[in-house]
Design a protein around this motif. Sequence first.
Motif, mmCIF file in Angstrom:
data_model
loop_
_atom_site.group_PDB
_atom_site.id
_atom_site.type_symbol
_atom_site.label_atom_id
_atom_site.label_comp_id
_atom_site.label_asym_id
_atom_site.label_seq_id
_atom_site.Cartn_x
_atom_site.Cartn_y
_atom_site.Cartn_z
ATOM 1 N N SER A 1 -11.874 -9.940 9.816
ATOM 2 C CA SER A 1 -11.700 -11.185 10.503
ATOM 3 C C SER A 1 -12.606 -12.038 9.909
ATOM 4 C CB SER A 1 -11.816 -11.033 12.065
ATOM 5 O OG SER A 1 -11.744 -12.218 12.687
ATOM 6 N N PRO A 2 -12.252 -13.377 9.838
ATOM 7 C CA PRO A 2 -10.968 -13.988 10.197
ATOM 8 C C PRO A 2 -9.951 -14.200 9.479
ATOM 9 C CG PRO A 2 -12.397 -15.772 9.667
ATOM 10 C CD PRO A 2 -13.092 -14.386 9.224
ATOM 11 N N THR A 3 -9.621 -13.060 8.401
ATOM 12 C CA THR A 3 -8.572 -12.923 7.654
ATOM 13 C C THR A 3 -7.235 -12.913 8.639
ATOM 14 O OG1 THR A 3 -9.860 -12.360 5.823
ATOM 15 C CG2 THR A 3 -7.477 -11.912 5.821
ATOM 16 N N SER A 4 -6.286 -13.437 8.304
ATOM 17 C CA SER A 4 -4.874 -13.046 8.995
ATOM 18 C C SER A 4 -4.079 -12.278 8.092
ATOM 19 C CB SER A 4 -4.248 -14.272 9.577
ATOM 20 O OG SER A 4 -3.194 -14.071 10.199
ATOM 21 N N VAL A 5 -3.712 -11.211 8.251
ATOM 22 C CA VAL A 5 -2.500 -10.327 7.557
ATOM 23 C C VAL A 5 -1.337 -10.449 8.075
ATOM 24 C CG1 VAL A 5 -1.996 -8.207 6.596
ATOM 25 C CG2 VAL A 5 -4.547 -8.688 6.935
ATOM 26 N N VAL A 6 -0.682 -11.078 7.119
ATOM 27 C CA VAL A 6 0.991 -11.271 7.661
ATOM 28 C C VAL A 6 1.743 -10.258 7.684
ATOM 29 C CG1 VAL A 6 2.763 -12.988 7.528
ATOM 30 C CG2 VAL A 6 0.520 -13.852 7.303
ATOM 31 N N ARG A 7 1.688 -9.696 6.630
ATOM 32 C CA ARG A 7 2.682 -8.427 6.450
ATOM 33 C C ARG A 7 2.333 -7.206 5.505
ATOM 34 N NH1 ARG A 7 5.526 -8.876 1.724
ATOM 35 N NH2 ARG A 7 7.258 -7.629 2.577
ATOM 36 N N HIS A 8 2.463 -6.076 5.582
ATOM 37 C CA HIS A 8 2.499 -4.878 4.913
ATOM 38 C C HIS A 8 3.765 -4.455 4.249
ATOM 39 C CE1 HIS A 8 -2.001 -4.547 5.993
ATOM 40 N NE2 HIS A 8 -1.444 -5.332 7.318
ATOM 41 N N ALA A 9 3.637 -3.909 3.116
ATOM 42 C CA ALA A 9 5.003 -3.346 2.911
ATOM 43 C C ALA A 9 4.820 -2.346 1.570
ATOM 44 C CB ALA A 9 6.208 -4.450 2.559
ATOM 45 N N ALA A 10 5.748 -1.277 1.637
ATOM 46 C CA ALA A 10 5.796 -0.478 0.405
ATOM 47 C C ALA A 10 7.388 -0.161 0.118
ATOM 48 C CB ALA A 10 5.129 0.887 0.786
ATOM 49 N N GLN A 11 7.720 -0.603 -1.031
ATOM 50 C CA GLN A 11 9.067 -0.611 -1.492
ATOM 51 C C GLN A 11 9.283 0.594 -2.371
ATOM 52 O OE1 GLN A 11 10.499 -3.987 -3.516
ATOM 53 N NE2 GLN A 11 12.617 -3.394 -3.832
ATOM 54 N N ASP A 12 10.217 1.542 -2.216
ATOM 55 C CA ASP A 12 10.526 2.515 -3.174
ATOM 56 C C ASP A 12 11.345 1.997 -4.092
ATOM 57 O OD1 ASP A 12 11.373 4.992 -4.417
ATOM 58 O OD2 ASP A 12 12.374 5.670 -2.538
ATOM 59 N N VAL A 13 10.849 2.072 -5.553
ATOM 60 C CA VAL A 13 11.616 1.637 -6.728
ATOM 61 C C VAL A 13 11.888 2.683 -7.443
ATOM 62 C CG1 VAL A 13 10.442 -0.667 -6.694
ATOM 63 C CG2 VAL A 13 9.302 1.054 -7.993
ATOM 64 N N GLY A 14 12.002 3.988 -7.046
ATOM 65 C CA GLY A 14 12.596 5.096 -7.831
ATOM 66 C C GLY A 14 11.450 5.785 -8.954
ATOM 67 N N ASN A 15 11.944 7.045 -9.138
ATOM 68 C CA ASN A 15 11.241 7.921 -9.972
ATOM 69 C C ASN A 15 9.542 7.828 -9.524
ATOM 70 O OD1 ASN A 15 10.629 9.716 -12.127
ATOM 71 N ND2 ASN A 15 10.054 7.800 -13.515
ATOM 72 N N GLY A 16 9.464 7.977 -8.088
ATOM 73 C CA GLY A 16 7.948 8.257 -7.494
ATOM 74 C C GLY A 16 7.090 6.873 -7.231
ATOM 75 N N TRP A 17 7.781 6.026 -7.855
ATOM 76 C CA TRP A 17 7.006 4.647 -7.735
ATOM 77 C C TRP A 17 7.238 3.753 -6.423
ATOM 78 C CZ3 TRP A 17 3.353 2.702 -11.171
ATOM 79 C CH2 TRP A 17 3.241 3.659 -12.273
ATOM 80 N N TRP A 18 6.050 3.082 -6.082
ATOM 81 C CA TRP A 18 6.330 2.306 -4.908
ATOM 82 C C TRP A 18 5.542 0.884 -5.231
ATOM 83 C CZ3 TRP A 18 8.517 3.980 -0.464
ATOM 84 C CH2 TRP A 18 8.754 5.262 -0.496
ATOM 85 N N ARG A 19 6.384 -0.143 -4.809
ATOM 86 C CA ARG A 19 5.456 -1.401 -5.026
ATOM 87 C C ARG A 19 5.013 -2.009 -3.475
ATOM 88 N NH1 ARG A 19 8.013 -7.436 -6.648
ATOM 89 N NH2 ARG A 19 6.128 -8.201 -7.344
ATOM 90 N N ILE A 20 3.653 -1.728 -3.640
ATOM 91 C CA ILE A 20 2.786 -2.080 -2.464
ATOM 92 C C ILE A 20 2.609 -3.667 -2.389
ATOM 93 C CG2 ILE A 20 0.782 -1.561 -1.181
ATOM 94 C CD1 ILE A 20 0.466 1.020 -3.144
ATOM 95 N N SER A 21 2.789 -4.185 -1.388
ATOM 96 C CA SER A 21 2.557 -5.631 -1.272
ATOM 97 C C SER A 21 1.855 -5.982 0.150
ATOM 98 C CB SER A 21 3.781 -6.576 -1.033
ATOM 99 O OG SER A 21 4.629 -6.265 -0.510
#
Length: 264
Positions: free
Chosen positions: A186-206
């Motif tokens: 705080s006082p940072t505001s985290v709007v969203r977390h995500a992890a997208q499966d892009v194949g072959n064991g890779w994830w796009r973390i955002s």
Amino acid sequence: GWYRCTITEANVSTTSSLLLQIFIQSDSGYQTSYPGDGTSGLYAWGAQLEESSTAGEYVKTTSTINSAPRFDHKVIRTTTNLLTYSEEFDDSSWGKAQSSVTNGFEAPDGSSSAEKLIANTVFIRHRVSQSKTITAGGTYTISCYAKAGEYNYGTVVFGKGGSPYTRGGSTVDLTTGEITAYVVDSPTSVVRHAAQDVGNGWWRISVTVQIDGTSTDGYVEIGVSSTAANYSSFAGDGTSGIYIWGAQLEQNSDVGPYVKTEAS
């Protein structure tokens, strides 16, 4: 203020019973219990379940299902990647904190441009970082592609220096895509977390973070961890790590298409 939230579940058995649930949460936990006040809540609209690998255009229903034609409208927006050398973590623009980087591994795009982030033997957090001048009070999205190696956990963080020191980020299990821990100062505001499966064991973390308005001294961190805990300290062996590729920082409220950068 509206978001369309989607989940895709693969390999569902034809005999499975499917259940859609929408929860109201008072914090970022998963199905946490808490007492409400009988009046506060959130707004929901337009639920849809479809047999497809992507979310199609919304189709309204009443007492029966609706088999209207399905349309995909793929809108590709432009974005600016504020980081330099987005695929070259061994470059001097990336600081190495108790870590090293080796290159020549297969990346999500099929090239050999992915790199391995290796933890050294010191008991501490292991990461690479890059500093950037940011807009005070701005909303930024940090993202990076990551894949499990000898360790299964990767972390992305965006924050600012100065006083107060604030940051936001998340730790992800790179074998499942589960977000196992949150980094929020705080006082940072985290709007969203995500992890997208892009194949072959890779994830796009955002992670999307709205930083407070007291400083323009920003930075990103990409770390490796041995546990699911919040960006934990541990002693590596000098050879084990995770694979990383395609770091991006953009002044947007969601993650955009990846843009490769070099010196600019």
